[in-house]
Design a protein around this motif. Structure first.
Motif, mmCIF file in Angstrom:
data_model
loop_
_atom_site.group_PDB
_atom_site.id
_atom_site.type_symbol
_atom_site.label_atom_id
_atom_site.label_comp_id
_atom_site.label_asym_id
_atom_site.label_seq_id
_atom_site.Cartn_x
_atom_site.Cartn_y
_atom_site.Cartn_z
ATOM 1 N N VAL A 80 0.863 -1.175 0.000
ATOM 2 C CA VAL A 80 0.000 0.000 0.000
ATOM 3 C C VAL A 80 0.901 1.226 0.000
ATOM 4 O O VAL A 80 1.864 1.297 0.780
ATOM 5 C CB VAL A 80 -0.915 0.005 1.251
ATOM 6 C CG1 VAL A 80 -1.615 1.344 1.399
ATOM 7 C CG2 VAL A 80 -1.931 -1.120 1.171
ATOM 8 N N ASP A 81 0.620 2.168 -0.857
ATOM 9 C CA ASP A 81 1.358 3.434 -0.896
ATOM 10 C C ASP A 81 0.503 4.493 -0.204
ATOM 11 O O ASP A 81 -0.488 4.949 -0.775
ATOM 12 C CB ASP A 81 1.655 3.843 -2.333
ATOM 13 C CG ASP A 81 2.520 5.112 -2.415
ATOM 14 O OD1 ASP A 81 2.740 5.735 -1.355
ATOM 15 O OD2 ASP A 81 2.950 5.451 -3.522
ATOM 16 N N PRO A 82 0.860 4.906 1.020
ATOM 17 C CA PRO A 82 0.031 5.874 1.751
ATOM 18 C C PRO A 82 -0.044 7.246 1.089
ATOM 19 O O PRO A 82 -0.899 8.054 1.453
ATOM 20 C CB PRO A 82 0.723 5.972 3.127
ATOM 21 C CG PRO A 82 1.560 4.748 3.236
ATOM 22 C CD PRO A 82 1.987 4.447 1.842
ATOM 23 N N GLU A 83 0.848 7.507 0.122
ATOM 24 C CA GLU A 83 0.803 8.783 -0.588
ATOM 25 C C GLU A 83 -0.314 8.808 -1.628
ATOM 26 O O GLU A 83 -0.705 9.880 -2.101
ATOM 27 C CB GLU A 83 2.150 9.052 -1.261
ATOM 28 C CG GLU A 83 3.322 9.206 -0.285
ATOM 29 C CD GLU A 83 3.126 10.380 0.657
ATOM 30 O OE1 GLU A 83 2.925 11.505 0.168
ATOM 31 O OE2 GLU A 83 3.146 10.169 1.885
ATOM 32 N N GLU A 84 -0.804 7.622 -1.996
ATOM 33 C CA GLU A 84 -1.900 7.561 -2.965
ATOM 34 C C GLU A 84 -3.227 7.898 -2.287
ATOM 35 O O GLU A 84 -3.400 7.649 -1.087
ATOM 36 C CB GLU A 84 -2.006 6.157 -3.566
ATOM 37 C CG GLU A 84 -0.861 5.779 -4.472
ATOM 38 C CD GLU A 84 -1.063 4.403 -5.098
ATOM 39 O OE1 GLU A 84 -0.387 4.120 -6.086
ATOM 40 O OE2 GLU A 84 -1.904 3.627 -4.592
ATOM 41 N N PRO A 85 -4.178 8.444 -3.029
ATOM 42 C CA PRO A 85 -5.488 8.715 -2.431
ATOM 43 C C PRO A 85 -6.209 7.428 -2.076
ATOM 44 O O PRO A 85 -5.984 6.369 -2.700
ATOM 45 C CB PRO A 85 -6.230 9.475 -3.545
ATOM 46 C CG PRO A 85 -5.529 9.104 -4.807
ATOM 47 C CD PRO A 85 -4.093 8.864 -4.442
ATOM 48 N N LEU A 86 -7.053 7.495 -1.051
ATOM 49 C CA LEU A 86 -7.896 6.352 -0.708
ATOM 50 C C LEU A 86 -8.894 6.097 -1.831
ATOM 51 O O LEU A 86 -9.199 6.995 -2.629
ATOM 52 C CB LEU A 86 -8.623 6.620 0.614
ATOM 53 C CG LEU A 86 -7.728 6.881 1.842
ATOM 54 C CD1 LEU A 86 -8.580 7.258 3.047
ATOM 55 C CD2 LEU A 86 -6.853 5.674 2.163
ATOM 56 N N VAL A 87 -9.412 4.867 -1.871
ATOM 57 C CA VAL A 87 -10.319 4.482 -2.954
ATOM 58 C C VAL A 87 -11.675 4.083 -2.374
ATOM 59 O O VAL A 87 -11.794 3.760 -1.189
ATOM 60 C CB VAL A 87 -9.734 3.320 -3.781
ATOM 61 C CG1 VAL A 87 -8.454 3.755 -4.475
ATOM 62 C CG2 VAL A 87 -9.470 2.089 -2.910
#
Length: 483
Positions: A270-277
């Motif tokens: 999981v990349d925490p910098e990506e927005p949640l989905v």
């Protein structure tokens, strides 16, 4: 002896008449759920179901694996599950030896703990097939359980992460939605350790590695659901139950270990910098759909499985379901820890009909005015018991597992204007009754006998009981009555 893998357990329960093989072709879209739901609602939970012909797949699906008291006991290897709780108590509350002789006496316990430690091995059946390219998680018959679910869901995976700071492993049972052949959504609720690891990784600006293991010794599926303290490794707990360490194997693309005898493992991050989905809707154990919400996205980097894997799923929905018996096991296993913290507690019950967090019925040895409220407050401060919505406290002679006794004592002993307290606190995020997600009201009800020191101004009546002399006389002639 513990089970080496899932297949060994299936052979055992089939021998015990606890497994049904379904040879009719059925779809993983809704049909397996409908069959399983009907079986789960049979007396004593029905049989475990192995669907051998799944439409569009050559891989069988196992459901209702732990859906009876008998199978839970067979899986965990104990007739009295409280014995497991006392082992856990010794792990969490070790006695400090004060003399050399005491240290010698502790050696057998230390050896047992050492024997329970997970063991990392170089190879295992899980590596029979390894795929790092052309990944498609839908090569497995992942179920869509209910008509309005947002898609297909992995429902019985052991979701493995490590604390980004301490390195302590967590194994949790979280629903996982399939977004695409290479992407998943992880339902990490705010009160769970997986969520805690995610937010630590976000603060540290690190990717969080994840592995999802399906199958293996059924003990592993159980411990993923257990509400253990964050510092207790679930696979160590499994080793304590098994009295033999779990064999783990290092990941191919992640710095994580997982069961070497699992059926399927999905690796990723999981990349925490990506927005949640968007995740959901999902027909959950409350019996209602939980709405769409935002959760982390997992990218799949590898899939491993045995040559002939068995896909394991659990169905949740209107109770009773398989989780009734998983929850029952947790209730029994953790009773010794509750009794250690609260010696006045005789027993407690988290009924499946209340989805485990809606009601806690607890019986106590009452010793002083307000004792019932003291116990309720303490329970609301113990781990995930903090999510309980209604705590009802009874005298020690009430069987809290008998709804008839519970309602009789509740109805007769409670004056709502005197014996009910309304509080606020954390609530399970799946609870739709509160105005805010995860926060709302709680109710404590004192259903014990009332004392004058608690403001009771009348004479509390005696419970009707026949005299022992008469009981014995009737016992002596009972068989002659042919009743």
């Amino acid at each position: 002896m513990p089970y080496k893998d899932l297949r060994e357990f299936l052979r055992r329960i089939e021998k015990e008449g606890e497994l049904a093989r379904i040879r009719e072709e059925v779809s993983p879209i809704l049909e397996i759920t409908e069959i399983t739901d009907r079986v789960c609602k049979m007396p004593k939970g029905g049989k475990a179901l192995l669907f051998e012909r799944v439409k569009g797949y050559s891989i069988p699906v196992l459901t209702n694996m732990l859906g009876s008291e008998k199978r839970v006991k067979l899986a965990l290897g104990y007739e009295n599950l409280e014995d497991i709780g006392w082992k856990l108590y010794k792990l969490l509350r070790p006695e400090i030896p004060h003399t050399f002789l005491d240290k010698l006496k502790k050696l057998p316990e230390l050896k047992k703990l050492n024997d329970a430690l997970p063991k990392v091995v170089k190879d295992g059946p899980i590596r029979e097939v390894v795929r790092r390219e052309k990944i498609d998680v839908l090569e497995f018959p992942i179920l869509q359980c209910w008509p309005e679910d947002g898609g297909r869901y992995i429902t019985f995976g052991q979701v493995i992460t490590k604390d980004p700071e301490s390195g302590i492993r967590n194994v949790g049972l979280y629903r996982v939605q399939v977004l695409s052949p290479t992407e998943l959504a992880l339902h990490w609720q705010i009160h769970k350790d997986g969520n805690h690891h995610y937010w630590k990784a976000k603060r540290l600006k690190k990717k969080l590695e994840v592995a999802i293991a399906i199958g293996g010794d059924p003990v592993l599926s159980y411990v993923a659901s257990a509400p253990l303290p964050p510092e207790v490794d679930e696979y160590l707990f499994a080793g304590l139950i098994r009295e033999e360490g779990v064999e783990l194997i290092k990941g191919i693309t992640v710095d994580l270990e997982y069961p070497a005898h699992a059926e399927i493992v999905i690796e990723g991050y999981v990349d925490p910098e990506e927005p949640l989905v968007d995740e959901g809707p999902f027909g959950d154990h409350t019996g209602f759909y939980t709405p769409v919400d935002k959760y982390p996205k997992m990218h799949i980097t590898a899939i491993l499985h045995r040559r002939d894997p068995i896909y394991v799923a659990t169905i949740v929905g209107k109770p009773p379901q398989e989780d009734k018996y998983i929850g029952w096991a947790t209730e029994r296993i953790f009773l010794p820890l509750i009794k250690f913290n609260l010696p006045e507690v005789v027993d407690y019950h988290l009924p499946a009909e209340g989805c485990f967090h809606n009601f806690c019925f607890v019986s106590i040895k009452k010793r002083y005015p307000g004792h019932a409220f003291k116990v309720a407050y303490a329970l609301l401060g113990l781990g995930l018991m903090s999510l309980t919505k209604h705590v009802v406290v009874f005298d020690e002679d009430i069987n809290v597992h008998d709804f008839g006794e519970v309602l009789w004592a509740w109805g007769n002993n409670v004056d709502p204007s005197r014996d009910v307290q309304i509080l606020k606190g954390p609530i399970d995020v799946l609870d739709h009754s509160t105005n805010e997600v995860g926060f709302g009201g709680k109710m404590i009800i004192d259903a014990t006998t009332k004392w004058k020191e608690e403001g009771y101004t009348r004479q509390w009546p005696k419970v009707i009981e026949m005299s022992e002399e008469v009981k014995k006389r009737i016992d002596a002639i009972w068989d002659k009555l042919n009743l």
